[in-house]
Design an enzyme around this catalytic site. Structure first.
Site, PDB file in Angstrom:
ATOM      1  N   ASP A  75       0.825  -1.201   0.000  1.00 55.49           N
ATOM      2  CA  ASP A  75       0.000   0.000   0.000  1.00 55.49           C
ATOM      3  C   ASP A  75       0.861   1.254   0.000  1.00 55.49           C
ATOM      4  OD1 ASP A  75       0.702  -0.730   2.717  1.00 55.49           O
ATOM      5  OD2 ASP A  75      -0.709   0.792   3.417  1.00 55.49           O
ATOM      6  N   GLU A 140      -0.037  -0.792   5.920  1.00 59.42           N
ATOM      7  CA  GLU A 140       1.053  -0.242   6.726  1.00 59.42           C
ATOM      8  C   GLU A 140       0.939   1.273   6.804  1.00 59.42           C
ATOM      9  OE1 GLU A 140       4.936   1.372   7.967  1.00 59.42           O
ATOM     10  OE2 GLU A 140       3.850   1.763   6.116  1.00 59.42           O
TER      11      GLU A 140
END
Length: 390
Positions: A75, A140
């Protein structure tokens, strides 16, 4: 075009803003399964925030072979205003020897380098003494509650043993390899509500101003030496991030003031001890208050040992410099992995443009990052062979 650069571009072209993996892990899974990895996808989170996690593992030459994990996240943070980018953030673009795109530095280059380094290592060592694994999440950059922490919890419940971990965060500063993180400070936030009595500002004797009451306590907290740090960590820091009080009117004493604060703490302090010291100050100042705590992560530290030695040698052989060990900066998913893995370090490319408009990486940095990962595998594998022989 190198295979690492090609895979980096493939990953950048997938708009994987948290928590959307956008197909990145499926691409990785295809490459890893071809190498003999058993791949498992763990999906977590509510329907409106589904997180994709990949756990991939390949056994070593023996059942008790130690496991090295490459850990990272597919991500990326949002792009910000698209009109401020010189090129589409999800179209890999080359200008002046640099590769532009969201995630170029944080951290799709590292993930591509993980995979290609593993491919090259296994081509030369088909039956290594190391078991290899990848732990990849799409949560994250967001809340980090359905990503790596979920995988680590699952592995712990299964009794999975991890020995070494390299997190691919962009840790380099001036040039690739000049810094690795061998630990991170703990982080703990608090929301303090100091209560008073609302009233007319012209009649303070009929009210109780919580801002006035809170200020002496805040001044004392700001002046406290919480600890002195140690050889690896700077001293613990306490910082106020937000203060809100008042109704917006200039003639009203507020009924409460809300103070947000954060500890970044070294391994010399514990979360519990910091909480008790802070509460003792509030009690001494006889405040009426409510207090909510959020523990973001405990500090972790990997002292020099086999993993640090292996990557130090890899950096020295690849780019000819002595790397600096550091625990500075914010938090990472290393804080979760360190709960089940004794040796965790972070290493990746330069971090000057992470989260910025026109994020980029120098193309010349990509292969050295991959080579350092591969050399680290080679060094660890060699040390295990020599250790067994001894």
């Amino acid at each position: 075009m190198s295979r690492t650069l090609h895979l980096t571009e493939q990953l950048i072209s997938r708009p994987s803003v948290t928590p959307d993996d956008a197909g990145c892990q499926a691409l990785l899974r295809e490459r890893l399964e071809a190498l003999g990895f058993a791949c498992e996808t763990l999906v977590s989170g509510p329907e409106n925030f589904r997180v994709t996690n990949l756990w991939a593992k390949r056994p070593g030459a023996t059942p008790d072979a130690p496991t090295l994990v490459f850990a990272g996240h597919t991500d990326v943070v949002p792009t910000g205003p698209l009109e401020q980018w010189k090129s589409d953030p999800f179209t890999p673009t080359h200008r002046d020897g640099r590769l532009y795109g969201r995630g170029a530095s944080d951290m799709k280059t590292s993930i591509a380098a993980f995979v290609v380094a593993t491919e090259e290592f296994l081509a030369a060592q088909p039956q290594p003494n190391l078991a290899l694994a990848l732990l990849i999440t799409s949560d994250e950059e967001g809340p980090s509650v359905d990503g790596t922490v979920v995988v680590c919890r699952t592995l712990k419940e299964r009794g999975e043993k991890l020995d070494f971990c390299i997190v691919g965060e962009p840790t380099s500063v001036q040039r690739t390899g000049d810094m690795i993180k061998n630990g991170r400070r703990g982080t703990m936030s608090g929301k303090l509500i100091v209560k008073g009595v609302q009233g007319h500002i012209a009649y303070p004797q009929l009210a109780r101003n919580p801002i006035h009451q809170a200020m002496p306590a805040l001044a004392e907290l700001a002046a406290i030496e919480w600890d002195r740090g140690n050889a690896y960590f700077p001293p613990t820091s306490w910082q106020v991030s937000n203060i809100h009080g008042g109704t917006g009117a200039t003639n009203v004493i507020p009924g409460q003031v809300v103070i947000d604060f954060n500890f970044r703490f070294s391994s010399e302090s514990t979360a519990e001890a910091l909480q008790q010291r802070l509460i003792s100050v509030l009690e001494r100042h006889e405040l009426e208050y409510e207090l909510q705590w959020t523990l973001g992560g405990h500090p972790f530290l990997t002292t020099p040992g086999s993993l640090v030695t292996a990557i130090q040698g890899a950096i020295r052989d690849e780019v000819g410099i002595e790397t600096e060990l550091s625990t500075t900066g914010g938090t990472s998913d290393g804080r979760f992995i360190a709960q089940i893995c004794p040796q965790v370090i972070e290493f990746g490319p330069p971090n000057a443009t992470i989260h910025k408009i026109d994020e980029h990486i120098a193309v010349a940095d990509i292969e050295p990052v991959k080579n350092i990962y591969r050399r680290t595998l080679e060094n660890l594998n060699a040390s295990l062979i020599h250790g067994a022989a001894a």
